[in-house]
Design an enzyme around this catalytic site. Structure first.
Site, mmCIF file in Angstrom:
data_model
loop_
_atom_site.group_PDB
_atom_site.id
_atom_site.type_symbol
_atom_site.label_atom_id
_atom_site.label_comp_id
_atom_site.label_asym_id
_atom_site.label_seq_id
_atom_site.Cartn_x
_atom_site.Cartn_y
_atom_site.Cartn_z
ATOM 1 N N GLY A 1 0.845 -1.181 0.000
ATOM 2 C CA GLY A 1 0.000 0.000 0.000
ATOM 3 C C GLY A 1 0.885 1.237 0.000
ATOM 4 C CG ASN B 1 3.520 8.561 -12.514
ATOM 5 O OD1 ASN B 1 2.619 9.147 -13.123
ATOM 6 N ND2 ASN B 1 3.375 7.308 -12.065
ATOM 7 N N GLY C 1 14.687 9.235 -16.321
ATOM 8 C CA GLY C 1 14.939 10.637 -16.665
ATOM 9 C C GLY C 1 15.066 11.547 -15.463
ATOM 10 C CG ASP D 1 4.812 3.866 -2.660
ATOM 11 O OD1 ASP D 1 4.165 4.860 -3.029
ATOM 12 O OD2 ASP D 1 4.355 2.702 -2.696
#
Length: 313
Positions: free
Chosen positions: A39, A183, A218, A247
């Site tokens: 999680g 992201n 990147g 995470d």
């Protein structure tokens, strides 16, 4: 030194190595099956705690064997304050399908996370103060996440929001976020812009004070409310499994801010920690150990004390 307060989900991760994602209606054979605590909230709280930061973590779990397994794993992580709310659902879990190049796709069940109420969120954030870092993800309901961010903001804490998974509109929450970490794909979904620099700037226009877009190999880039763009290259590694990298980045970044390090140093350390995760399979099992994180922070401290400039912001 401030604290890291994480409000999020806690569940089990079921991992399966697959040659490719299945087509519609197809049964695909995988291998390397595994199970571990997981999680986003749990992973970020554990990673932050392993840096030595003072961490408070609240989550919801079920009254079942899986919930007991999650609680036992967390009890050994040195989290300063752990509160697991028991709710009348099966404990949450995620299925992680990992491709040969290390990329992954995830499907999650989140009834327990969704059962964490607005009142629980407000009570959690009511304990924050100036200097604390409050870290949330997108697993809870919009109402509970908004309540926690609003309460923490009113108390002067620094709010850090990692909006994955995107299952509700995050726009109304952005003005309550000092820092948003997303992201490339998440940033595009939120802003409609595929170019990361433009998407980061758009997140700030929508209300975030600072936006950080992680770009895998990147590196990452940042934008602030003044339109200043920063670029941070990533270490060159051979990624085995990118599960859990985001995470690790969030947990370490939050911990470094709580310890009083500046944004640039915090990002560099977070990226180095995420690179360690990418070189191991799994999510929880790939999180950097206390010794690995201690080595990273010692290296930065040595550089800072050695010439007075390295790692400064």
């Amino acid at each position: 030194m401030g604290r890291v307060l994480v409000l999020g989900n806690a569940g089990l991760d079921l991992t399966l190595q697959v040659p490719r994602l299945p087509e519609k209606g197809e049964t695909l054979l995988g291998d390397g099956a595994g199970s571990a605590p997981g999680g986003k909230g749990l992973n970020q709280a554990v990673t932050a705690a392993r840096t030595g930061a003072q961490v408070i973590f609240h989550a919801a779990i079920g009254h079942d064997a899986q919930g007991a397994q999650i609680a036992a794993a967390l009890a050994s992580e040195g989290i300063s304050e752990l509160e697991l709310h028991h709710v009348p659902y099966s404990s949450d879990f995620s299925l992680l399908m990992v491709l040969p190049d290390g990329e992954n796709s995830i499907v999650s069940a989140g009834s327990c996370a969704a059962a964490l109420t607005v009142e629980m969120a407000e009570n959690f954030a009511a304990n924050t103060t100036t200097g604390d870092i409050v870290l949330l993800q997108g697993n809870l309901t919009q109402a509970s996440t908004l309540a926690a961010l609003a309460t923490a903001t009113a108390r002067g804490a620094t709010t850090l929001f990692n909006p994955a998974p995107l299952w509700w509109d995050v726009g109304p929450l952005l003005p309550l976020c000092n820092i948003v970490i997303a992201n490339r794909g998440e940033a595009k979904t939120i802003t409609g812009l595929s170019e990361p620099t433009a998407a980061a700037a758009a997140l700030c226009r929508l209300g975030a004070s600072i936006a950080i877009i992680t770009l895998g190999a990147g590196g990452c880039l940042t934008s602030d409310s003044d339109g200043t763009i920063g670029h941070y290259p990533a270490s060159k590694i051979r990624a085995i499994d990118t599960t859990g990298c985001g995470d690790t980045f969030c947990g370490v970044f939050a911990a470094m801010l709580a310890m009083g390090l500046g944004q640039e140093t915090a990002i560099n350390l977070a990226q180095s920690a995420a690179a360690l995760t990418a070189q191991h399979r799994g999510a929880f099992t790939a999180l950097p150990s206390r010794d690995e994180l201690a080595a990273l922070t010692a290296r930065i401290e040595l550089a800072r004390s050695g010439n007075g400039a390295a790692g400064e912001d």
